[in-house]
Motif scaffolding. Structure first.
Motif, PDB file in Angstrom:
ATOM      1  N   UNK A  31      -9.402   3.326   2.293  1.00  0.00           N
ATOM      2  CA  UNK A  31      -9.799   4.048   3.498  1.00  0.00           C
ATOM      3  C   UNK A  31     -10.715   3.179   4.353  1.00  0.00           C
ATOM      4  N   UNK A  32     -11.617   2.440   3.703  1.00  0.00           N
ATOM      5  CA  UNK A  32     -12.504   1.545   4.442  1.00  0.00           C
ATOM      6  C   UNK A  32     -11.730   0.381   5.058  1.00  0.00           C
ATOM      7  N   UNK A  33     -10.757  -0.155   4.342  1.00  0.00           N
ATOM      8  CA  UNK A  33     -10.023  -1.330   4.810  1.00  0.00           C
ATOM      9  C   UNK A  33      -9.176  -1.041   6.046  1.00  0.00           C
ATOM     10  N   UNK A  34      -8.795   0.209   6.247  1.00  0.00           N
ATOM     11  CA  UNK A  34      -7.916   0.529   7.381  1.00  0.00           C
ATOM     12  C   UNK A  34      -8.599   0.356   8.725  1.00  0.00           C
ATOM     13  N   UNK A  35      -9.928   0.128   8.721  1.00  0.00           N
ATOM     14  CA  UNK A  35     -10.650  -0.100   9.969  1.00  0.00           C
ATOM     15  C   UNK A  35     -10.613  -1.565  10.400  1.00  0.00           C
ATOM     16  N   UNK A  36      -9.859  -2.393   9.696  1.00  0.00           N
ATOM     17  CA  UNK A  36      -9.670  -3.779  10.126  1.00  0.00           C
ATOM     18  C   UNK A  36      -9.021  -3.799  11.508  1.00  0.00           C
ATOM     19  N   UNK A  37      -9.410  -4.728  12.372  1.00  0.00           N
ATOM     20  CA  UNK A  37      -8.842  -4.764  13.725  1.00  0.00           C
ATOM     21  C   UNK A  37      -7.422  -5.311  13.731  1.00  0.00           C
ATOM     22  N   UNK A  38      -6.688  -4.978  14.797  1.00  0.00           N
ATOM     23  CA  UNK A  38      -5.337  -5.517  14.984  1.00  0.00           C
ATOM     24  C   UNK A  38      -5.051  -5.625  16.472  1.00  0.00           C
ATOM     25  N   UNK A  39      -4.147  -6.498  16.823  1.00  0.00           N
ATOM     26  CA  UNK A  39      -3.801  -6.739  18.215  1.00  0.00           C
ATOM     27  C   UNK A  39      -3.314  -5.450  18.887  1.00  0.00           C
ATOM     28  N   UNK A  40      -3.960  -5.056  19.971  1.00  0.00           N
ATOM     29  CA  UNK A  40      -3.615  -3.836  20.713  1.00  0.00           C
ATOM     30  C   UNK A  40      -3.621  -2.593  19.823  1.00  0.00           C
ATOM     31  N   UNK A  42      -2.189  -2.127  17.064  1.00  0.00           N
ATOM     32  CA  UNK A  42      -0.845  -1.815  16.571  1.00  0.00           C
ATOM     33  C   UNK A  42      -0.824  -1.462  15.084  1.00  0.00           C
ATOM     34  N   UNK A  43      -1.817  -1.940  14.331  1.00  0.00           N
ATOM     35  CA  UNK A  43      -1.928  -1.622  12.909  1.00  0.00           C
ATOM     36  C   UNK A  43      -0.579  -1.795  12.182  1.00  0.00           C
ATOM     37  N   UNK A  44      -0.057  -3.022  12.148  1.00  0.00           N
ATOM     38  CA  UNK A  44       1.288  -3.235  11.611  1.00  0.00           C
ATOM     39  C   UNK A  44       1.390  -3.202  10.090  1.00  0.00           C
ATOM     40  N   UNK A  45       0.244  -3.194   9.400  1.00  0.00           N
ATOM     41  CA  UNK A  45       0.278  -3.276   7.928  1.00  0.00           C
ATOM     42  C   UNK A  45       0.670  -1.943   7.290  1.00  0.00           C
ATOM     43  N   UNK A  46       1.490  -2.033   6.263  1.00  0.00           N
ATOM     44  CA  UNK A  46       1.725  -0.900   5.369  1.00  0.00           C
ATOM     45  C   UNK A  46       1.465  -1.387   3.954  1.00  0.00           C
ATOM     46  N   UNK A 148      -6.488  -7.847   7.871  1.00  0.00           N
ATOM     47  CA  UNK A 148      -6.546  -6.686   6.970  1.00  0.00           C
ATOM     48  C   UNK A 148      -6.763  -7.137   5.524  1.00  0.00           C
ATOM     49  N   UNK A 149      -6.034  -8.164   5.113  1.00  0.00           N
ATOM     50  CA  UNK A 149      -6.121  -8.626   3.730  1.00  0.00           C
ATOM     51  C   UNK A 149      -7.525  -9.132   3.404  1.00  0.00           C
ATOM     52  N   UNK A 150      -8.096  -9.918   4.311  1.00  0.00           N
ATOM     53  CA  UNK A 150      -9.457 -10.408   4.074  1.00  0.00           C
ATOM     54  C   UNK A 150     -10.446  -9.247   4.052  1.00  0.00           C
ATOM     55  N   UNK A 151     -10.289  -8.306   4.956  1.00  0.00           N
ATOM     56  CA  UNK A 151     -11.156  -7.131   4.967  1.00  0.00           C
ATOM     57  C   UNK A 151     -11.081  -6.400   3.631  1.00  0.00           C
ATOM     58  N   UNK A 189       5.158  -9.083   2.926  1.00  0.00           N
ATOM     59  CA  UNK A 189       4.642 -10.392   3.322  1.00  0.00           C
ATOM     60  C   UNK A 189       3.801 -11.028   2.209  1.00  0.00           C
ATOM     61  N   UNK A 190       3.176 -10.193   1.363  1.00  0.00           N
ATOM     62  CA  UNK A 190       2.402 -10.714   0.232  1.00  0.00           C
ATOM     63  C   UNK A 190       2.041  -9.567  -0.696  1.00  0.00           C
ATOM     64  N   UNK A 191       1.480  -9.931  -1.825  1.00  0.00           N
ATOM     65  CA  UNK A 191       0.967  -8.942  -2.764  1.00  0.00           C
ATOM     66  C   UNK A 191      -0.477  -9.262  -3.094  1.00  0.00           C
ATOM     67  N   UNK A 192      -1.153  -8.326  -3.729  1.00  0.00           N
ATOM     68  CA  UNK A 192      -2.551  -8.511  -4.115  1.00  0.00           C
ATOM     69  C   UNK A 192      -2.774  -7.843  -5.469  1.00  0.00           C
ATOM     70  N   UNK A 193      -2.960  -8.657  -6.496  1.00  0.00           N
ATOM     71  CA  UNK A 193      -3.323  -8.122  -7.811  1.00  0.00           C
ATOM     72  C   UNK A 193      -4.834  -7.935  -7.837  1.00  0.00           C
TER      73      UNK A 193
END
Length: 221
Positions: A31-40, A42-46, A148-151, A189-193
Motif C-alpha cells: 500500500x505504501x509502495x503504490x505512492x511511487x511517482x509515474x509519468x503523467x 499513468x501508474x503502469x505497474x501491476x 516503483x521497484x526501488x520504492x 518485466x521482472x520479479x522480486x524475491x
C-alpha cells in the motif's frame, strides 16, 4: 531510518529465512509502495505477490517447464543483452564477484549452473512478486517500473525485510499467468524475491562495488 541509510542498507539478498511476512504487513508495504511517482500518473505497474503453497506450486511448474526443454520467453528484452564496453565489463565483474564469494571457479560449470537455478527457486524466499506492465509501452514507461521497484525495496528495508530483484523471473511467464489475474496485454518485466534475511549465510556475503561518482555523474555550472 532515513532514506540515505535505507539506500545504503539495501542489497540484493539471496538467502532467506522460511518465515513468512505477516499478511497485514505485506498489505501495508505494498500500500505504501503504490505512492511511487509515474509519468503523467499513468501508474503502469501491476504486481502479483505469490506466497505459501501457490509459491511452491509455481516453483515446481517452472522447473517442469525447464526440464521439458522449454526455451525462455521474455516480453521485454532482457537487461543483460546487447551489453558492450564498460557495461559488459561490469556485468562480467558482477558474475566473478558472485561466483568468487561462493567459492566457484570459472571451470566448474555444474556448480555455476546450480547457482543460476536458484533464481527459479526464488532463493528460498517465502514470497515472490512479479511486476508487469503493458507490452505496448516502452523504455520511458519502464522508468516508472524502476521507480516503483526501488520504492518497494526501500520500504522493505524500512520494515526489516530483504529482497532480490530478478530479471530472470520474466523468462518463464506462462505459469505465472495461470495463477494470477495479470491484466490482458501485460508482460512481466521482472520479479522480486523477498522475506527476512538469513543473516550469516555464505550467499549473503556477496558485496557488489559501485563505480566512482566521477564515472556516473557530471556537474555543470
Amino acid at each position: 531510518m532515513n532514506v540515505s541509510d535505507a539506500v545504503k542498507a539495501r542489497r540484493s539478498i539471496r538467502g532467506f529465512k522460511p518465515d513468512p511476512v505477516p499478511p497485514e504487513l505485506l498489505e501495508k508495504i505494498f500500500d505504501q509502495a503504490r505512492f511511487a511517482p509515474s509519468n503523467c500518473n499513468t501508474q503502469p505497474c501491476h504486481t502479483v505477490v505469490v506466497s505459501g503453497q501457490a509459491r511452491k506450486d509455481l516453483q515446481a511448474a517452472i522447473f517442469a517447464e525447464m526440464s521439458a526443454g522449454k526455451a525462455p520467453s521474455s516480453a521485454f528484452t532482457p537487461g543483460d543483452q546487447n551489453l558492450t564496453g564498460v557495461y559488459k565489463d561490469r556485468q562480467y565483474q558482477c558474475a566473478m564477484d558472485y561466483y568468487g564469494t561462493m567459492g566457484i571457479a570459472r571451470h566448474e560449470k555444474d556448480k555455476r549452473f546450480a547457482l543460476m537455478m536458484k533464481n527459479w527457486e526464488f532463493f528460498d524466499a517465502p514470497h515472490v512478486a512479479f511486476i508487469s506492465m503493458p507490452t505496448s509501452m516502452g523504455p520511458v514507461n519502464a522508468v516508472d517500473v524502476g521507480i516503483y521497484l526501488q520504492t518497494l525495496m526501500l520500504i522493505l528495508v524500512e520494515h526489516g525485510l530483504a529482497s532480490c530483484p530478478q530479471g530472470a523471473l520474466a523468462f518463464y511467464p506462462d505459469e505465472v499467468f495461470k495463477i494470477a489475474n495479470i491484466p490482458e496485454g501485460n508482460g512481466i518485466i521482472c520479479g522480486l524475491s523477498f522475506g527476512y534475511e538469513d543473516i550469516g549465510t555464505q550467499i549473503n556475503q556477496v558485496i557488489m562495488d559501485r563505480a566512482p561518482l566521477s564515472d556516473l555523474v557530471q556537474f555543470v555550472d
